[in-house]
Design a protein around this motif. Structure first.
Motif, PDB file in Angstrom:
ATOM      1  N   ASP A  22       0.823  -1.202   0.000  1.00  0.00           N
ATOM      2  CA  ASP A  22       0.000   0.000   0.000  1.00  0.00           C
ATOM      3  C   ASP A  22       0.864   1.262   0.000  1.00  0.00           C
ATOM      4  O   ASP A  22       0.665   2.170  -0.817  1.00  0.00           O
ATOM      5  CB  ASP A  22      -0.939  -0.002   1.215  1.00  0.00           C
ATOM      6  N   TYR A  23       1.846   1.322   0.894  1.00  0.00           N
ATOM      7  CA  TYR A  23       2.684   2.524   0.967  1.00  0.00           C
ATOM      8  C   TYR A  23       3.544   2.706  -0.281  1.00  0.00           C
ATOM      9  O   TYR A  23       3.736   3.829  -0.748  1.00  0.00           O
ATOM     10  CB  TYR A  23       3.553   2.522   2.226  1.00  0.00           C
ATOM     11  N   LEU A  24       4.063   1.615  -0.835  1.00  0.00           N
ATOM     12  CA  LEU A  24       4.877   1.750  -2.045  1.00  0.00           C
ATOM     13  C   LEU A  24       4.021   2.163  -3.239  1.00  0.00           C
ATOM     14  O   LEU A  24       4.483   2.911  -4.108  1.00  0.00           O
ATOM     15  CB  LEU A  24       5.643   0.462  -2.328  1.00  0.00           C
ATOM     16  N   LYS A  25       2.784   1.713  -3.282  1.00  0.00           N
ATOM     17  CA  LYS A  25       1.874   2.131  -4.347  1.00  0.00           C
ATOM     18  C   LYS A  25       1.589   3.631  -4.225  1.00  0.00           C
ATOM     19  O   LYS A  25       1.615   4.363  -5.216  1.00  0.00           O
ATOM     20  CB  LYS A  25       0.576   1.330  -4.257  1.00  0.00           C
ATOM     21  N   ARG A  26       1.347   4.088  -2.998  1.00  0.00           N
ATOM     22  CA  ARG A  26       1.123   5.521  -2.766  1.00  0.00           C
ATOM     23  C   ARG A  26       2.365   6.328  -3.147  1.00  0.00           C
ATOM     24  O   ARG A  26       2.274   7.389  -3.761  1.00  0.00           O
ATOM     25  CB  ARG A  26       0.803   5.793  -1.302  1.00  0.00           C
ATOM     26  N   ARG A  29       2.770   6.714  -6.914  1.00  0.00           N
ATOM     27  CA  ARG A  29       1.866   7.716  -7.498  1.00  0.00           C
ATOM     28  C   ARG A  29       2.362   9.135  -7.259  1.00  0.00           C
ATOM     29  O   ARG A  29       2.289   9.985  -8.139  1.00  0.00           O
ATOM     30  CB  ARG A  29       0.455   7.552  -6.942  1.00  0.00           C
ATOM     31  N   SER A  30       2.863   9.420  -6.063  1.00  0.00           N
ATOM     32  CA  SER A  30       3.281  10.792  -5.761  1.00  0.00           C
ATOM     33  C   SER A  30       4.753  11.050  -6.073  1.00  0.00           C
ATOM     34  O   SER A  30       5.125  12.172  -6.392  1.00  0.00           O
ATOM     35  CB  SER A  30       2.985  11.127  -4.293  1.00  0.00           C
ATOM     36  N   GLY A  31       5.592  10.031  -5.985  1.00  0.00           N
ATOM     37  CA  GLY A  31       7.021  10.223  -6.159  1.00  0.00           C
ATOM     38  C   GLY A  31       7.478  10.458  -7.576  1.00  0.00           C
ATOM     39  O   GLY A  31       8.428  11.205  -7.817  1.00  0.00           O
ATOM     40  N   LEU A  36      11.243  10.742  -8.201  1.00  0.00           N
ATOM     41  CA  LEU A  36      11.565   9.666  -7.263  1.00  0.00           C
ATOM     42  C   LEU A  36      10.761   8.433  -7.623  1.00  0.00           C
ATOM     43  O   LEU A  36       9.542   8.489  -7.760  1.00  0.00           O
ATOM     44  CB  LEU A  36      11.231  10.079  -5.828  1.00  0.00           C
ATOM     45  N   GLY A  37      11.444   7.319  -7.767  1.00  0.00           N
ATOM     46  CA  GLY A  37      10.748   6.065  -8.024  1.00  0.00           C
ATOM     47  C   GLY A  37      11.000   5.575  -9.424  1.00  0.00           C
ATOM     48  O   GLY A  37      11.648   6.245 -10.218  1.00  0.00           O
ATOM     49  N   PRO A  38      10.580   4.388  -9.660  1.00  0.00           N
ATOM     50  CA  PRO A  38       9.821   3.508  -8.782  1.00  0.00           C
ATOM     51  C   PRO A  38      10.716   2.858  -7.718  1.00  0.00           C
ATOM     52  O   PRO A  38      11.934   2.979  -7.765  1.00  0.00           O
ATOM     53  CB  PRO A  38       9.266   2.449  -9.727  1.00  0.00           C
ATOM     54  N   LEU A 141       8.995   6.558   3.008  1.00  0.00           N
ATOM     55  CA  LEU A 141       9.173   6.952   1.605  1.00  0.00           C
ATOM     56  C   LEU A 141       7.945   7.716   1.116  1.00  0.00           C
ATOM     57  O   LEU A 141       8.070   8.772   0.480  1.00  0.00           O
ATOM     58  CB  LEU A 141       9.433   5.729   0.723  1.00  0.00           C
ATOM     59  N   TYR A 142       6.772   7.176   1.411  1.00  0.00           N
ATOM     60  CA  TYR A 142       5.545   7.869   1.022  1.00  0.00           C
ATOM     61  C   TYR A 142       5.457   9.226   1.709  1.00  0.00           C
ATOM     62  O   TYR A 142       5.126  10.246   1.092  1.00  0.00           O
ATOM     63  CB  TYR A 142       4.313   7.012   1.335  1.00  0.00           C
ATOM     64  N   ARG A 143       5.780   9.280   2.986  1.00  0.00           N
ATOM     65  CA  ARG A 143       5.739  10.535   3.738  1.00  0.00           C
ATOM     66  C   ARG A 143       6.735  11.533   3.130  1.00  0.00           C
ATOM     67  O   ARG A 143       6.429  12.717   2.994  1.00  0.00           O
ATOM     68  CB  ARG A 143       6.050  10.283   5.218  1.00  0.00           C
ATOM     69  N   ALA A 144       7.923  11.067   2.765  1.00  0.00           N
ATOM     70  CA  ALA A 144       8.923  11.958   2.164  1.00  0.00           C
ATOM     71  C   ALA A 144       8.410  12.551   0.856  1.00  0.00           C
ATOM     72  O   ALA A 144       8.561  13.759   0.612  1.00  0.00           O
ATOM     73  CB  ALA A 144      10.225  11.194   1.934  1.00  0.00           C
TER      74      ALA A 144
END
Length: 156
Positions: A22-26, A29-31, A36-38, A141-144
């Motif tokens: 869930d967090y890596l999917k989020r 999307r934002s990174g 940033l990412g994947p 990571l999602y928070r960042a």
């Protein structure tokens, strides 16, 4: 900047796997809009029982050549979420193509691996199960990405 989550152990189906996904999917999307990412997960296992040294060798092979390395270790530096976001942004902004976040096994990380890291971070003086650390890294990571995007997920 591509991110690599390099960890000892296999994360099986269950609540931890669901949270990481869930967090890596989020994050994905934002990174991406932020460069940033994947995130690619690299799971290693020492089936021969060689301990930290063997795990270090397997982890070193999983880290892409030239990647900035961020190790999670109880002896590392504690930092705020905005500081972690800034660390990722600095690596990205200085042209690093890859960054690897490295999580050791039950016995921790080899001193040799720690000594060569760009950063060694701690989630506090308590010892955390390495499978929960993977969840915590995914959430950070999602928070960042949220912090760097100016989104309201992170509140002070």
């Amino acid at each position: 900047m591509r991110l690599h989550l390099c960890a000892v152990g296999r994360l099986r189906a269950g609540p931890e796997r669901s949270l990481v996904d869930d967090y890596l999917k989020r994050f994905d999307r934002s990174g991406r809009a932020l460069g940033l990412g994947p995130v690619t997960e690299h799971e290693v296992e020492d089936r021969k029982g060689g301990g930290m040294a063997a795990e270090a060798g397997l982890l070193a092979k999983a880290i892409p050549q030239g990647a900035a390395t961020i190790l999670l270790d109880e002896r590392g530096r504690m930092m705020t979420s905005p500081d972690f976001a800034d660390l990722l942004a600095r690596f990205r902004d200085t042209g690093r193509q890859d960054a690897a976040l490295v999580i050791g096994g039950a016995d921790g990380l080899s001193p040799d691996l720690r000594d060569g890291a760009d950063a060694v971070l701690s989630f506090g003086p308590m010892v955390w199960p390495h499978m929960l650390v993977r969840v915590m890294v995914a959430e950070q990571l999602y928070r960042a990405a949220s912090i760097l995007a100016g989104a309201p997920y992170h509140r002070v």
